[in-house]
Design an enzyme around this catalytic site. Structure first.
Site, PDB file in Angstrom:
ATOM      1  N   SER A 128       0.795  -1.227   0.000  1.00  0.00           N
ATOM      2  CA  SER A 128       0.000   0.000   0.000  1.00  0.00           C
ATOM      3  C   SER A 128       0.829   1.279   0.000  1.00  0.00           C
ATOM      4  O   SER A 128       1.525   1.555  -0.955  1.00  0.00           O
ATOM      5  CB  SER A 128      -0.961  -0.039   1.176  1.00  0.00           C
ATOM      6  N   HIS A 129       0.782   2.012   1.106  1.00  0.00           N
ATOM      7  CA  HIS A 129       1.435   3.321   1.177  1.00  0.00           C
ATOM      8  C   HIS A 129       2.902   3.226   1.591  1.00  0.00           C
ATOM      9  O   HIS A 129       3.584   4.238   1.659  1.00  0.00           O
ATOM     10  CB  HIS A 129       0.678   4.199   2.169  1.00  0.00           C
ATOM     11  N   ASP A 142      -2.816   6.312  -3.304  1.00  0.00           N
ATOM     12  CA  ASP A 142      -1.629   5.668  -2.722  1.00  0.00           C
ATOM     13  C   ASP A 142      -1.110   4.531  -3.593  1.00  0.00           C
ATOM     14  O   ASP A 142      -1.562   4.327  -4.721  1.00  0.00           O
ATOM     15  CB  ASP A 142      -1.936   5.175  -1.307  1.00  0.00           C
ATOM     16  N   ASP A 156      -1.463   1.289  -3.789  1.00  0.00           N
ATOM     17  CA  ASP A 156      -2.374   0.297  -4.358  1.00  0.00           C
ATOM     18  C   ASP A 156      -3.726   0.882  -4.742  1.00  0.00           C
ATOM     19  O   ASP A 156      -4.650   0.145  -5.089  1.00  0.00           O
ATOM     20  CB  ASP A 156      -2.549  -0.881  -3.403  1.00  0.00           C
ATOM     21  N   ASP A 191      -6.139   2.489  -3.073  1.00  0.00           N
ATOM     22  CA  ASP A 191      -7.358   2.492  -2.252  1.00  0.00           C
ATOM     23  C   ASP A 191      -7.490   3.748  -1.389  1.00  0.00           C
ATOM     24  O   ASP A 191      -8.548   3.994  -0.823  1.00  0.00           O
ATOM     25  CB  ASP A 191      -7.468   1.210  -1.401  1.00  0.00           C
ATOM     26  N   ARG A 192      -6.425   4.538  -1.296  1.00  0.00           N
ATOM     27  CA  ARG A 192      -6.529   5.778  -0.503  1.00  0.00           C
ATOM     28  C   ARG A 192      -6.711   6.993  -1.397  1.00  0.00           C
ATOM     29  O   ARG A 192      -6.351   6.963  -2.580  1.00  0.00           O
ATOM     30  CB  ARG A 192      -5.256   6.002   0.300  1.00  0.00           C
ATOM     31  N   LYS A 207     -11.582   0.026   0.308  1.00  0.00           N
ATOM     32  CA  LYS A 207     -11.676   1.456   0.083  1.00  0.00           C
ATOM     33  C   LYS A 207     -11.236   1.738  -1.344  1.00  0.00           C
ATOM     34  O   LYS A 207     -10.566   0.912  -1.960  1.00  0.00           O
ATOM     35  CB  LYS A 207     -10.863   2.230   1.107  1.00  0.00           C
TER      36      LYS A 207
HETATM   37  C1  VG1 Z   1      -3.091   2.010   8.392  1.00  0.00           C
HETATM   38  C2  VG1 Z   1      -4.261   2.938   8.610  1.00  0.00           C
HETATM   39  C3  VG1 Z   1      -5.561   2.165   8.504  1.00  0.00           C
HETATM   40  C4  VG1 Z   1      -5.623   1.461   7.147  1.00  0.00           C
HETATM   41  C5  VG1 Z   1      -4.397   0.592   6.971  1.00  0.00           C
HETATM   42  C6  VG1 Z   1      -4.333  -0.025   5.595  1.00  0.00           C
HETATM   43  O1  VG1 Z   1      -3.063   1.018   9.392  1.00  0.00           O
HETATM   44  O2  VG1 Z   1      -4.166   3.584   9.846  1.00  0.00           O
HETATM   45  O3  VG1 Z   1      -6.640   3.038   8.676  1.00  0.00           O
HETATM   46  O4  VG1 Z   1      -6.774   0.659   7.056  1.00  0.00           O
HETATM   47  O5  VG1 Z   1      -3.215   1.374   7.128  1.00  0.00           O
HETATM   48  O6  VG1 Z   1      -4.393   0.946   4.622  1.00  0.00           O
HETATM   49  P1  VG1 Z   1      -2.108   1.111  10.694  1.00  0.00           P
HETATM   50  O7  VG1 Z   1      -2.331  -0.177  11.436  1.00  0.00           O
HETATM   51  O8  VG1 Z   1      -0.726   1.303  10.197  1.00  0.00           O
HETATM   52  O9  VG1 Z   1      -2.581   2.319  11.448  1.00  0.00           O
HETATM   53  V1  VG1 Z   1      -3.639   0.681   3.144  1.00  0.00           V
HETATM   54  O10 VG1 Z   1      -3.942   1.919   2.177  1.00  0.00           O
HETATM   55  O11 VG1 Z   1      -2.154   0.325   3.675  1.00  0.00           O
HETATM   56  O12 VG1 Z   1      -4.317  -0.780   2.561  1.00  0.00           O
HETATM   57 CO    CO Z   2      -3.540   1.400   0.220  1.00  0.00          CO
END
Ligand code: VG1
Ligand code: CO
Length: 544
Positions: free
Chosen positions: A113-114, A278, A280, A282-283, A377
């Site tokens: 993801s990010h 982001d 992938d 979804d953000r 998302k």
């Molecule tokens: C983070 C965010 C959470 C989100 C998750 C996955 O998790 O706070 O809200 O659902 O990333 O997002 P954490 O446990 O690091 O707070 V993504 O865009 O990485 O699929």
């Molecule tokens: Co993501």
């Protein structure tokens, strides 16, 4: 082609976190590491033989190699058919849509993801279930249990498959279809939004937008949607070519990591609308001219204006937000007379609410928004939702948000992240807070009186499953909140997240700078949490 059974030993660290298993690339590159986890998924899932799976990733470093391995393990485990995106690249929301449309058994999403990518960056794997959403905890717990006892995996020996263009292959008895993942996604969006009105806005010559894909997965989708289908001029999409290392950047759409876009939107002759997504896809981050929309406010504004979008014109059944997300959406839900749900952090907790029709829209403060159209998302969906509202209302982003605050009051909101701090002191801090909250109720801190304090526990209203220890929350009688959580997606040390929220009904005070408005709470969060001492940091790494 023959099936080989390879002897292996368990790894002790394959516990999925907030969103799948995330580790650095070198960890995934250890012999058998990826194979063990994939075999553990197949061992855990009943009735997967002969079924269809969707596989794709965000295109980061190691995506290509991992997909070839996964295909061969799937073929050796009797999977019937695999749909895989061209080049092995599919956004997370598009995978969720493909699982649903093709009645697939589930999907494997390759993404961190990010998190940054590249040979020293991060990689990740997530299993999604038949509804298209991330596997719930009972499944991820079972997969983890399997990784601790696994002794062998099955893999087909043979050449790699060419994923460069759509076509079909046989891998042993398994069908592999390499598909164009962009077109079905564009079609799905056409069914939800008023494309005619959005197109009219984007081609009016009076409205300019910028979409920054941060060299991550949404580039091809954004070109297809905005520049091709909706007629926005060439150059609307920035950094639209997916790169294995995201161009060396951090593919996280926030004020810090998407600073180029922020400079454009806060610069001279700024466009009317800016958005970023982001790694992938979804953000989303939403910006107006000289204006930042917090994700929590975004969820509230979308909820209040959902009736303007064709896909939601008959109203929405409810809204759900993660616990640290501000209560702005709660106020809208109360006015609309719909239910509002508070879930733990992570999209997997929304799945049951969406399946049961209890919630239509969902959101997280971490730049995530989505709806019942899929079970993830969806970054570009949020961008189109905003464009649809802008096209119908004919107001600017800032005007829409300010009048929203006038009507509902403003929830000042900020998240302070302390990234990659030492693990043990961070855990000790959380343990101390877990004890502290037990008798905090009724205590006075300056002007603040504690209304409730706990370690958040969630009982799923659909299946009754209980998820404990989801973050320390301290709520005050004036609606303010302080929340402390450790991240479940980081891969180095610990990342402490401190979430701060205060409520301001008085419109004459809505212009105060967020960090100033929250300063008393920021000080109180330090006093209660002893953050500096526990993290060894004077400042947060990222403030959003
Ligand atoms: C983070 C965010 C959470 C989100 C998750 C996955 O998790 O706070 O809200 O659902 O990333 O997002 P954490 O446990 O690091 O707070 V993504 O865009 O990485 O699929
Ligand atoms: Co993501």
């Amino acid at each position: 082609m023959t099936i080989e059974t390879v002897a292996t030993k368990p790894f002790s660290d394959q516990k999925p976190g907030t969103s799948g298993l995330r580790k650095s690339v070198p960890v995934f590159q250890q012999p058998h590491y990826l194979e063990n986890f994939i075999q553990a998924i197949f061992n855990t899932l009943d009735g997967i033989e002969g079924q269809t799976l969707v596989v794709g990733g965000d295109g980061r470093y190691y995506n290509r190699q991992a997909i070839q391995t996964i295909l061969k393990i799937a073929a050796a485990n009797g999977i019937g058919r695999i749909l895989v995106g061209t080049d092995g690249i599919v956004s997370t929301p598009a995978i969720s849509g493909l699982i649903r449309e093709n009645n697939a058994f589930g999907g494997i999403v390759l993404s961190a993801s990010h998190n940054p990518g590249g040979p020293e960056g991060d990689f990740g794997i997530k299993y999604n279930i038949t509804n298209g959403g991330p596997a719930p905890e009972n499944i991820t717990d079972a997969i983890y249990a399997e990784t601790k006892v696994i002794s062998s995996y099955n893999i087909l020996s043979g050449a790699d498959i060419n994923l460069d263009r759509p076509s079909s292959f046989k891998l042993g008895t398994m069908d592999v279809e390499v598909i164009d993942a962009v077109t079905p996604y564009v079609k799905m969006m056409e069914k939800i939004f008023d494309f005619d009105r959005i197109q009219a806005l984007l081609t009016s010559g009076k409205f300019k937008m910028c979409m920054d894909s941060l060299h991550a997965v949404t580039g091809p989708y954004a070109y297809a949607l905005f520049e091709q289908r909706l007629g926005a001029p060439k150059g609307t999409v920035l950094n639209g070519i997916p790169l294995e290392d995201f161009g060396g950047g951090h593919p996280d759409p926030n004020l810090v990591y998407a600073h180029d876009l922020v400079e454009i939107l806060f610069g001279q002759e700024a466009p009317d609308f800016g958005a970023a997504s982001d790694g992938d896809g979804d953000r989303n981050m939403i910006l107006g001219q000289n204006f930042f929309v917090t994700p929590s406010d975004s969820l509230a504004v979308l909820t209040a204006n959902a009736h303007l979008v064709p896909g939601y014109q008959n109203g929405i059944t409810g809204v759900a937000r993660s616990m640290p997300t501000s209560a702005a959406a709660d106020r809208v839900a109360a006015k609309l007379g719909i239910d509002c749900y508070e879930t733990p952090t992570g999209w997997k907790f929304f799945g049951n609410l969406l399946d049961a029709g209890k919630a239509t829209l969902c959101g997280e403060e971490s730049f995530g928004t989505g709806s019942n159209h899929i079970r993830e998302k969806d970054g570009l969906w949020a961008v189109l939702f905003w464009l649809n509202i802008l096209a119908v209302k004919g107001e600017s982003v800032e005007e829409i948000v300010r009048s929203h605050w006038q009507e509902f009051g403003r929830n000042f909101y900020s998240r302070h992240d302390y990234e990659e701090v030492a693990l043990e002191p961070a855990k000790e801090m959380m343990a101390r807070l877990q004890k502290l909250v037990l008798d905090l109720k009724g205590k006075q801190f300056g002007n603040y009186e504690v209304e409730y304090a706990d370690d958040f526990s969630y009982t799923d209203p659909v299946d009754g499953s209980v998820s404990k220890n989801q973050g320390i929350r301290i709520g005050f009688t004036d609606g303010s909140r302080i929340i402390y959580r450790l991240s479940g997606t980081g891969t180095k040390g610990a990342t402490l997240r401190v979430y701060l929220e205060s409520y301001e009904p008085d419109a004459s005070k809505h212009d105060i700078d967020t960090q100033k408005a929250l300063q008393p709470l920021i000080d109180l969060a330090e006093e209660i949490g002893q953050i500096r001492q526990s993290t060894g940091r004077e400042q947060p790494t990222v403030i959003t």
